[in-house]
Design a protein around this motif. Sequence first.
Motif, PDB file in Angstrom:
ATOM      1  N   LEU A  49      -0.463  51.281   9.019  1.00 28.61           N
ATOM      2  CA  LEU A  49      -1.003  50.461  10.105  1.00 28.61           C
ATOM      3  C   LEU A  49      -1.682  49.206   9.562  1.00 28.61           C
ATOM      4  O   LEU A  49      -1.531  48.121  10.126  1.00 28.61           O
ATOM      5  CB  LEU A  49      -1.982  51.273  10.950  1.00 28.61           C
ATOM      6  CG  LEU A  49      -1.371  52.400  11.794  1.00 28.61           C
ATOM      7  CD1 LEU A  49      -2.473  53.203  12.480  1.00 28.61           C
ATOM      8  CD2 LEU A  49      -0.407  51.839  12.833  1.00 28.61           C
ATOM      9  N   GLN A  50      -2.425  49.366   8.473  1.00 34.45           N
ATOM     10  CA  GLN A  50      -3.080  48.201   7.865  1.00 34.45           C
ATOM     11  C   GLN A  50      -2.046  47.222   7.343  1.00 34.45           C
ATOM     12  O   GLN A  50      -2.202  46.002   7.469  1.00 34.45           O
ATOM     13  CB  GLN A  50      -4.005  48.645   6.732  1.00 34.45           C
ATOM     14  CG  GLN A  50      -4.809  47.518   6.098  1.00 34.45           C
ATOM     15  CD  GLN A  50      -5.760  46.852   7.078  1.00 34.45           C
ATOM     16  OE1 GLN A  50      -6.553  47.541   7.732  1.00 34.45           O
ATOM     17  NE2 GLN A  50      -5.690  45.531   7.195  1.00 34.45           N
ATOM     18  N   LEU A  51      -0.963  47.748   6.757  1.00 32.22           N
ATOM     19  CA  LEU A  51       0.094  46.883   6.242  1.00 32.22           C
ATOM     20  C   LEU A  51       0.747  46.088   7.361  1.00 32.22           C
ATOM     21  O   LEU A  51       0.980  44.881   7.223  1.00 32.22           O
ATOM     22  CB  LEU A  51       1.146  47.717   5.513  1.00 32.22           C
ATOM     23  CG  LEU A  51       2.373  46.958   5.000  1.00 32.22           C
ATOM     24  CD1 LEU A  51       1.957  45.872   4.008  1.00 32.22           C
ATOM     25  CD2 LEU A  51       3.374  47.914   4.358  1.00 32.22           C
ATOM     26  N   VAL A  52       1.039  46.740   8.473  1.00 29.98           N
ATOM     27  CA  VAL A  52       1.647  46.048   9.612  1.00 29.98           C
ATOM     28  C   VAL A  52       0.716  44.954  10.127  1.00 29.98           C
ATOM     29  O   VAL A  52       1.158  43.830  10.409  1.00 29.98           O
ATOM     30  CB  VAL A  52       1.989  47.045  10.735  1.00 29.98           C
ATOM     31  CG1 VAL A  52       2.360  46.312  12.021  1.00 29.98           C
ATOM     32  CG2 VAL A  52       3.142  47.950  10.299  1.00 29.98           C
ATOM     33  N   PHE A  53      -0.564  45.262  10.227  1.00 28.44           N
ATOM     34  CA  PHE A  53      -1.519  44.250  10.686  1.00 28.44           C
ATOM     35  C   PHE A  53      -1.583  43.075   9.719  1.00 28.44           C
ATOM     36  O   PHE A  53      -1.607  41.909  10.136  1.00 28.44           O
ATOM     37  CB  PHE A  53      -2.915  44.849  10.844  1.00 28.44           C
ATOM     38  CG  PHE A  53      -3.945  43.853  11.328  1.00 28.44           C
ATOM     39  CD1 PHE A  53      -4.014  43.504  12.672  1.00 28.44           C
ATOM     40  CD2 PHE A  53      -4.821  43.255  10.439  1.00 28.44           C
ATOM     41  CE1 PHE A  53      -4.949  42.563  13.121  1.00 28.44           C
ATOM     42  CE2 PHE A  53      -5.751  42.321  10.878  1.00 28.44           C
ATOM     43  CZ  PHE A  53      -5.809  41.976  12.226  1.00 28.44           C
ATOM     44  N   ASP A  54      -1.596  43.374   8.421  1.00 26.86           N
ATOM     45  CA  ASP A  54      -1.661  42.308   7.421  1.00 26.86           C
ATOM     46  C   ASP A  54      -0.399  41.441   7.448  1.00 26.86           C
ATOM     47  O   ASP A  54      -0.466  40.222   7.255  1.00 26.86           O
ATOM     48  CB  ASP A  54      -1.851  42.902   6.030  1.00 26.86           C
ATOM     49  CG  ASP A  54      -3.248  43.487   5.826  1.00 26.86           C
ATOM     50  OD1 ASP A  54      -4.149  43.165   6.626  1.00 26.86           O
ATOM     51  OD2 ASP A  54      -3.428  44.271   4.865  1.00 26.86           O
ATOM     52  N   ILE A  55       0.758  42.061   7.685  1.00 26.60           N
ATOM     53  CA  ILE A  55       2.002  41.298   7.793  1.00 26.60           C
ATOM     54  C   ILE A  55       1.955  40.378   9.005  1.00 26.60           C
ATOM     55  O   ILE A  55       2.317  39.193   8.924  1.00 26.60           O
ATOM     56  CB  ILE A  55       3.220  42.232   7.871  1.00 26.60           C
ATOM     57  CG1 ILE A  55       3.454  42.923   6.526  1.00 26.60           C
ATOM     58  CG2 ILE A  55       4.475  41.457   8.277  1.00 26.60           C
ATOM     59  CD1 ILE A  55       4.524  43.995   6.552  1.00 26.60           C
ATOM     60  N   SER A  82      12.728  44.587  13.297  1.00 23.96           N
ATOM     61  CA  SER A  82      13.024  43.889  14.552  1.00 23.96           C
ATOM     62  C   SER A  82      11.747  43.485  15.271  1.00 23.96           C
ATOM     63  O   SER A  82      11.630  42.361  15.768  1.00 23.96           O
ATOM     64  CB  SER A  82      13.880  44.785  15.464  1.00 23.96           C
ATOM     65  OG  SER A  82      15.131  45.054  14.873  1.00 23.96           O
ATOM     66  N   LEU A  83      10.779  44.387  15.301  1.00 26.80           N
ATOM     67  CA  LEU A  83       9.519  44.089  15.979  1.00 26.80           C
ATOM     68  C   LEU A  83       8.721  43.017  15.240  1.00 26.80           C
ATOM     69  O   LEU A  83       8.098  42.149  15.861  1.00 26.80           O
ATOM     70  CB  LEU A  83       8.684  45.363  16.111  1.00 26.80           C
ATOM     71  CG  LEU A  83       9.170  46.367  17.157  1.00 26.80           C
ATOM     72  CD1 LEU A  83       8.411  47.691  17.027  1.00 26.80           C
ATOM     73  CD2 LEU A  83       9.002  45.804  18.568  1.00 26.80           C
ATOM     74  N   LEU A  84       8.739  43.059  13.914  1.00 25.96           N
ATOM     75  CA  LEU A  84       7.997  42.071  13.135  1.00 25.96           C
ATOM     76  C   LEU A  84       8.604  40.675  13.245  1.00 25.96           C
ATOM     77  O   LEU A  84       7.890  39.668  13.281  1.00 25.96           O
ATOM     78  CB  LEU A  84       7.945  42.493  11.662  1.00 25.96           C
ATOM     79  CG  LEU A  84       7.061  43.700  11.324  1.00 25.96           C
ATOM     80  CD1 LEU A  84       7.284  44.131   9.882  1.00 25.96           C
ATOM     81  CD2 LEU A  84       5.594  43.382  11.563  1.00 25.96           C
ATOM     82  N   MET A  85       9.921  40.595  13.315  1.00 23.51           N
ATOM     83  CA  MET A  85      10.614  39.309  13.275  1.00 23.51           C
ATOM     84  C   MET A  85      10.839  38.685  14.656  1.00 23.51           C
ATOM     85  O   MET A  85      10.948  37.462  14.769  1.00 23.51           O
ATOM     86  CB  MET A  85      11.953  39.469  12.577  1.00 23.51           C
ATOM     87  CG  MET A  85      11.841  39.879  11.115  1.00 23.51           C
ATOM     88  SD  MET A  85      13.440  40.274  10.342  1.00 23.51           S
ATOM     89  CE  MET A  85      14.179  38.621  10.251  1.00 23.51           C
TER      90      MET A  85
END
Length: 212
Positions: free
Chosen positions: A88-94, A161-164
């Motif tokens: 979760l922290q990684l996703v937030f940081d990205i 897909s969600l990140l981009m």
Amino acid sequence: MGSNSFLTTKDKIIQSAIELFNQKGFSGTSVREIAKTANVNVAHISYYFNGKGGLMEHLVSSFYEGYLKILEKGYQCLDEMTAKDCLLQLVFDILSYQHEHRQLTRFVYREVTIDSTLIREVMSTYLTKEKYILHLMIEKGKTNREFSHFPLSHFMIQLKSLLMMPYLQPQYISEVLYLQTHEPYFYQAYFKEMKTWLSSLLNREHESIAVT
């Protein structure tokens, strides 16, 4: 114009290139246009980047070098936090990194959809490392009985897909959904939705219906 005057010649070229590549595309932008927008001599582009192709390579590489630092930070936190909290922290940081460099992010993600030698190199280095780190997080979560079992490949497709998506479809998001992706509130609210999705997917309570 005032803030631009404090930039180095190299930074002016980078800033102008990102702006023009987003507006007109890489192929539709000439080195003369970049030099004119940056208010520098066209020879500087050859000096610093060996032409337009070298400039694109620099932009893509610099984006993924920063991205890789975020991934490595996520990997290091596995020694101190649960796999779920690390993910979760990684996703937030990205999301934060992408927002901070949103114009560059938009350009790079569009270029990643085009098959080229440069992008194949990106896939074999930076994005393979990304998969490796995410794989370690997921496997640790499964080993520690935090996560349910699910195919990593399908998870990667959904996560990427969600990140981009906000950077590949900014017009759709602004014109149809009336959301402003350049505002800080967007990625912060977007993370909350991604957190809900991830928590639901990773939750062991759903293991009985998960695909193994």
